[in-house]
Design an enzyme around this catalytic site. Structure first.
Site, PDB file in Angstrom:
ATOM      1  N   GLY A   1       0.875  -1.092   0.446  1.00 25.19           N
ATOM      2  CA  GLY A   1       0.150   0.359   0.162  1.00 25.19           C
ATOM      3  C   GLY A   1       0.666   1.605  -0.029  1.00 25.19           C
ATOM      4  O   GLY A   1       0.662   2.302   0.367  1.00 25.19           O
TER       5      GLY A   1
ATOM      6  N   TYR B   1     -13.616  -3.702  11.469  1.00 28.01           N
ATOM      7  CA  TYR B   1     -12.568  -3.081  10.966  1.00 28.01           C
ATOM      8  C   TYR B   1     -10.854  -2.832  12.815  1.00 28.01           C
ATOM      9  O   TYR B   1      -9.833  -3.623  12.497  1.00 28.01           O
ATOM     10  CB  TYR B   1     -11.851  -1.227  11.174  1.00 28.01           C
TER      11      TYR B   1
ATOM     12  N   ILE C   1       0.153   7.265   3.929  1.00 25.23           N
ATOM     13  CA  ILE C   1       1.182   7.002   5.090  1.00 25.23           C
ATOM     14  C   ILE C   1       2.248   5.889   3.976  1.00 25.23           C
ATOM     15  O   ILE C   1       3.616   5.890   4.720  1.00 25.23           O
ATOM     16  CB  ILE C   1       0.597   6.243   6.221  1.00 25.23           C
ATOM     17  N   GLY C   2       2.074   5.157   3.610  1.00 27.14           N
ATOM     18  CA  GLY C   2       2.340   4.458   2.668  1.00 27.14           C
ATOM     19  C   GLY C   2       3.318   4.939   1.759  1.00 27.14           C
ATOM     20  O   GLY C   2       5.242   4.754   2.217  1.00 27.14           O
TER      21      GLY C   2
ATOM     22  N   SER D   1      -3.631   0.268  14.554  1.00 27.62           N
ATOM     23  CA  SER D   1      -4.538   0.918  14.851  1.00 27.62           C
ATOM     24  C   SER D   1      -5.117   1.723  16.342  1.00 27.62           C
ATOM     25  O   SER D   1      -5.008  -0.022  17.381  1.00 27.62           O
ATOM     26  CB  SER D   1      -6.008   1.263  14.017  1.00 27.62           C
TER      27      SER D   1
END
Length: 591
Positions: A302, A476, A307-308, A448
């Protein structure tokens, strides 16, 4: 755990179900037989429920009156009847244990919720049998005001003795007491309250500890934050109220206190967003490490945006050879071209990978093993979320969010957990062999803070949400908790090697993961972004730190380039983690 942290061997474990009078009496007999003196009794245990169920009902939880085997309503039995019986049975022993120099104490952990109780002295319906509609929140508040009435009753009884009775409100503590609250209730009410006014468990325990160690005269008092509480039900404190439970109208002084309290709350609501923004800015972790990565191979999933992309850029600028893997070939090629231009590093490669497809993951792993003799850092960055409000405000443009992959796995779980686990296992030996003493290779998991809200039933694993109502936020959260479980599982496996496993929370980063949210969901997230959000570059700092740091990071969970302090309490339970990871590997056919 307590013994190891305190080096105190005089700590004992005993079973007690406060909701059952029979078990309370058994426990009391055992205590009287075992201990000739009891200096402190802390009635701490209790149960609550979904405090928001009237506004935001949770379809996964039945809000019905729960009765114990003995015919008592569960909350009243656990919060009031059980502690009262236990206290009465141990009272004489506790009184005998006090002395003029050092009083013994009975401590009741109540709640500010007592303010909202409604108990009719002419119709003492403590079991809520005659309520037209059972109200979880009201029953909880009633049980808490009963604790305060009992505290005052005991205080008068103990007036001329060497024993004191004291009650307290610990504060809004971040525990699993809100586990039954609906996703919408947590998002709009509970989470903001805990962020604005909440305490961690250690902070919440301070008033209880104060009640034990204080030399002050505390008999009959009701404390909060180690000092007298002023927000209390008006019927508490007068003897005829404790004996007859006669409700009164709030006095003029009480009304003034309420108005002052509301004024302070409004002021906090105006100031706290700015304080949170300032706190975020002052505590934000920035990676200042300048370590060079020449000759190192880094694989990041990703890495085309957000962020990636910023993580790949930061590592490429330090000389690493970077493989950017993503499911969209066109976007990946464009991202790699940008990375080469910005970093000036030509050793950046684009590779196709769809983490939601086990076939794609295995094909990618084979390609990487054939192409690279060493892998010094694997960053499991890619992931997807879901509309947190989809149950209440569905987004018609994206249809049913409960989607399955071609492999038959739920999409969020497949992308966030199954895919990274399979990839890591297939590349594991190559990554492990690439580390050296003093220069370990690393496997990095982007998790997260949402892991804190996860609920995984060890005895009824339903990771693909086939048996339970689908909740995008819960799914999630579960996927992010499982990443932490896997991090711990790998860390134990890598303990004596030159390879480390580390997980991290990047922060609330302004990326496009809200693209499938409803309009309201996007606006709520946008407001969060304004207050505590980070740019993608800021969000990548902990990932870069995890790749560069010379510290021993094995098994750690980071946030802002340091150890995170908000984590699901089940993380670190080896038996639980091992069972779930092994069952998942078996499901995926991973050796």
């Amino acid at each position: 755990m307590i013994k190891s942290e305190t080096s105190n061997e005089k700590i004992h474990a005993r079973a007690l179900d406060l909701s059952l009078q029979k078990d309370v009496k058994r426990f009391a007999r055992e205590m009287l037989e075992q201990f000739p003196k009891i200096h402190y009794l802390i009635n701490n245990a209790g149960v609550a429920g979904d405090m928001t169920e009237r506004i935001f009902p949770n379809p996964a939880v039945k809000h019905e009156r729960e009765m114990t085997k003995e015919g008592f309503e569960l909350r009243m039995a656990t919060n009031f009847l059980g502690p009262t019986t236990l206290t009465e049975l141990l009272l004489e022993r506790i009184k005998e244990s006090g002395s003029p120099d050092e009083v013994s104490r009975i401590i009741h952990v109540s709640s500010m919720g007592n303010m909202y109780s409604k108990i009719n002295p002419n119709d003492m319906d403590l079991m809520a049998a005659r309520q037209p509609r059972f109200d979880v929140s009201l029953q909880y508040c009633n049980s808490k005001v009963m604790q305060l009435h009992y505290n005052c009753h005991l205080a008068r009884q103990l007036k001329d003795s060497n024993t004191e009775s004291v009650a307290l409100h610990p504060g809004a503590v971040r525990t699993n007491i809100f586990r039954d609250v609906s996703s919408l209730g947590r998002l709009l009410l509970i989470d903001p309250m805990l962020w604005l006014l909440g305490k961690n468990s250690r902070q919440g325990a301070q008033t209880s500890i104060f009640c034990v160690v204080s030399d002050d005269q505390l008999n009959g008092k009701y404390l909060m934050d180690c000092r007298p509480a002023w927000f209390v039900h008006p019927s508490v404190g007068e003897e005829h109220h404790e004996t007859k439970m006669i409700n009164q109208q709030i006095s003029a002084n009480m009304m003034l206190e309420v108005l002052l309290y509301l004024g302070r709350v409004i002021l906090k609501l105006l100031l706290i967003p700015w304080m949170l923004w300032l706190y975020k800015e002052l505590t934000m972790g920035i990676c200042y490490l300048t370590k060079k990565l020449d000759g190192k191979i880094v694989i990041i999933t990703g890495g085309t945006k957000g962020i990636g992309f910023q993580t790949a850029l930061g590592l490429a600028q330090r000389g690493a050879e970077v493989v950017v893997a993503s499911h969209n070939a066109k976007e990946t090629e464009a991202a790699v071209a940008d990375l080469k231009e910005i970093s000036g590093n030509p050793r950046i490669h684009a590779r196709n990978l769809d983490l939601a497809s086990q076939v794609s993951v295995r094909k990618f792993a084979r390609t990487i093993l054939e192409e690279f003799e060493a892998i010094h850092c694997l960053i499991n960055n890619a992931g997807i979320g879901g509309d947190l409000l989809h149950k209440y405000l569905p987004n018609p443009d994206h249809g049913n969010p409960h989607k399955f992959t071609d492999d038959g796995y739920e999409r969020i779980m497949a992308t966030n957990f199954y895919g990274p686990l399979t990839l890591t296992e297939l590349l594991f030996e190559r990554v492990k062999a690439s580390g050296k003493p003093g220069d370990p290779s690393r496997i990095i998991h982007i998790s997260s803070l949402e892991n804190y809200y996860a609920k995984i039933n060890l005895f009824n694993l339903d990771l693909n949400s086939r048996k339970t109502p689908f909740d995008a936020r819960a799914q999630y959260s579960n996927s992010k908790l499982l990443q932490l479980y896997y991090n711990q599982f790998l860390a134990r496996k890598l303990k004596e090697s030159n390879c480390q496993s580390v997980a991290l929370h990047p922060g609330l980063v302004r990326t496009n993961f809200t693209k499938e949210f409803s309009v309201l969901g996007q606006w709520i997230t946008y407001i969060k972004f304004l207050i505590v959000g980070k740019s993608a570059q800021q969000g990548a700092q902990t990932s870069i730190f995890a790749a560069l740091s010379d510290e021993d990071l094995n098994g750690r969970y980071l946030s802002d380039c340091r150890d995170a302090w908000i984590v699901n309490p089940t993380v670190g339970r080896e038996e639980r983690e091992t069972k779930i990871i092994k069952e998942t590997k078996h499901l995926l056919g991973v050796p």
